[in-house]
Enzyme design. Sequence first.
Site, PDB file in Angstrom:
ATOM      1  N   CYS A  62     -10.330  59.835 -31.488  1.00 32.03           N
ATOM      2  CA  CYS A  62     -10.729  59.614 -32.882  1.00 32.03           C
ATOM      3  C   CYS A  62     -10.215  60.745 -33.764  1.00 32.03           C
ATOM      4  O   CYS A  62     -10.621  61.900 -33.586  1.00 32.03           O
ATOM      5  CB  CYS A  62     -12.248  59.522 -32.984  1.00 32.03           C
ATOM      6  SG  CYS A  62     -12.844  59.489 -34.698  1.00 32.03           S
ATOM      7  N   TRP A  95     -19.366  53.525 -28.316  1.00 37.80           N
ATOM      8  CA  TRP A  95     -18.982  54.698 -27.531  1.00 37.80           C
ATOM      9  C   TRP A  95     -19.994  54.977 -26.433  1.00 37.80           C
ATOM     10  O   TRP A  95     -21.201  54.802 -26.618  1.00 37.80           O
ATOM     11  CB  TRP A  95     -18.880  55.930 -28.424  1.00 37.80           C
ATOM     12  CG  TRP A  95     -17.848  55.855 -29.498  1.00 37.80           C
ATOM     13  CD1 TRP A  95     -18.060  55.815 -30.845  1.00 37.80           C
ATOM     14  CD2 TRP A  95     -16.424  55.827 -29.334  1.00 37.80           C
ATOM     15  NE1 TRP A  95     -16.869  55.760 -31.522  1.00 37.80           N
ATOM     16  CE2 TRP A  95     -15.845  55.781 -30.622  1.00 37.80           C
ATOM     17  CE3 TRP A  95     -15.582  55.844 -28.212  1.00 37.80           C
ATOM     18  CZ2 TRP A  95     -14.474  55.736 -30.827  1.00 37.80           C
ATOM     19  CZ3 TRP A  95     -14.211  55.811 -28.413  1.00 37.80           C
ATOM     20  CH2 TRP A  95     -13.667  55.755 -29.703  1.00 37.80           C
ATOM     21  N   VAL A 129     -17.999  58.230 -34.426  1.00 38.32           N
ATOM     22  CA  VAL A 129     -17.905  59.663 -34.186  1.00 38.32           C
ATOM     23  C   VAL A 129     -17.009  60.217 -35.296  1.00 38.32           C
ATOM     24  O   VAL A 129     -16.163  59.489 -35.813  1.00 38.32           O
ATOM     25  CB  VAL A 129     -17.308  59.983 -32.789  1.00 38.32           C
ATOM     26  CG1 VAL A 129     -18.318  59.744 -31.704  1.00 38.32           C
ATOM     27  CG2 VAL A 129     -16.024  59.198 -32.524  1.00 38.32           C
ATOM     28  N   TYR A 191      -4.013  52.067 -40.888  1.00 36.15           N
ATOM     29  CA  TYR A 191      -4.997  51.001 -40.655  1.00 36.15           C
ATOM     30  C   TYR A 191      -4.837  49.891 -41.686  1.00 36.15           C
ATOM     31  O   TYR A 191      -4.914  48.705 -41.366  1.00 36.15           O
ATOM     32  CB  TYR A 191      -6.420  51.573 -40.719  1.00 36.15           C
ATOM     33  CG  TYR A 191      -6.701  52.670 -39.723  1.00 36.15           C
ATOM     34  CD1 TYR A 191      -7.015  52.363 -38.394  1.00 36.15           C
ATOM     35  CD2 TYR A 191      -6.664  54.005 -40.090  1.00 36.15           C
ATOM     36  CE1 TYR A 191      -7.287  53.372 -37.474  1.00 36.15           C
ATOM     37  CE2 TYR A 191      -6.925  55.017 -39.178  1.00 36.15           C
ATOM     38  CZ  TYR A 191      -7.236  54.694 -37.871  1.00 36.15           C
ATOM     39  OH  TYR A 191      -7.497  55.691 -36.964  1.00 36.15           O
TER      40      TYR A 191
END
Length: 322
Positions: A62, A95, A129, A191
């Site tokens: 991430c 996660w 996260v 993205y």
Amino acid sequence: MSPAYAGPADVAAHGEYGPGRLDLSAGWNRPRYPFQGRITADGSGGFPAEPGRYHLYASYVCPWSQRSVIVIGLKGLRDVVSVSYVDDERDGRGWAFRERRGPDPVNGFAFLQEAYDATEPGYPGHLSVPVLWDRETGRIVSNDFPDISLDLGTAFDAYGDPSVRLYPEHLRAEIDELNAYVYENVNNAPYQAAAAVTQEDFESWRDRLTGALETLDRRLAGRRYLLGDELTEADVRLWPTLARFDLFYNPMSGVSERPLTGYEHLWAYARDLYARPAFRDATDLAALPALLARARAIVNADVRRLKVEPRLADWDAPHGRG
């Protein structure tokens, strides 16, 4: 007692992560980050900076959590704010903690959702996260990634290296302006390009991203860091996208025939930062290509895009920017 580990990620049984947690209806809609507590040196934000009180849940895959880990390294806070990592893979449960990255050393959670539920029972939103956890209150301080790195870089001078000033007051307006530009045109653009719902939208995001890389390459021709001779929060925010560009972002979004290595100054700058332990230790380049298979949840296959293969460059090559 044996560590609490989740079982293997199982998409067949639990589905892909996203539906019900993320808005995937049209393009890429950045999720909400509702926990926005602030750590301050004097405690005025409700959470005083104290050694040993806070824990960062992070992920090697991430980019948003990598920034906070880099700040902890740069500020010399590894013994002040502890860090642990979730597993690289996730299914519909979000996660998890597995043996590859180690257990949750604070709460013994098997899934990060348990931290969210401990803070807001039945929490229905995005399980993201980084998560900054408060041992004293047993809840999440923040999952708002821009604030987390700022607070880590400014609130802990009494316990870390005060000479490392990543967000100095005299540069804050310029840092904020540059951060906004980098976020919109570099950090988030891959993205947006991947999830673009029309060819026109894709081409627009492609132009924005490649144009921004060219602009930053020119900017770095005459200065070592984005703001000159001082390493700042702006460099920390740009770097994870550069580290991922050739191995993940460009193959995922198919935006450029020109790899990061094709930008003379930007590529040397990226290697310059990677040579620092704070950046290198927060990075696992080998974990990035596997993300491509899991990116299909956001990639719009109806849009024509370049076919780009992942490539691993020589990050240890001399950068010549001393």
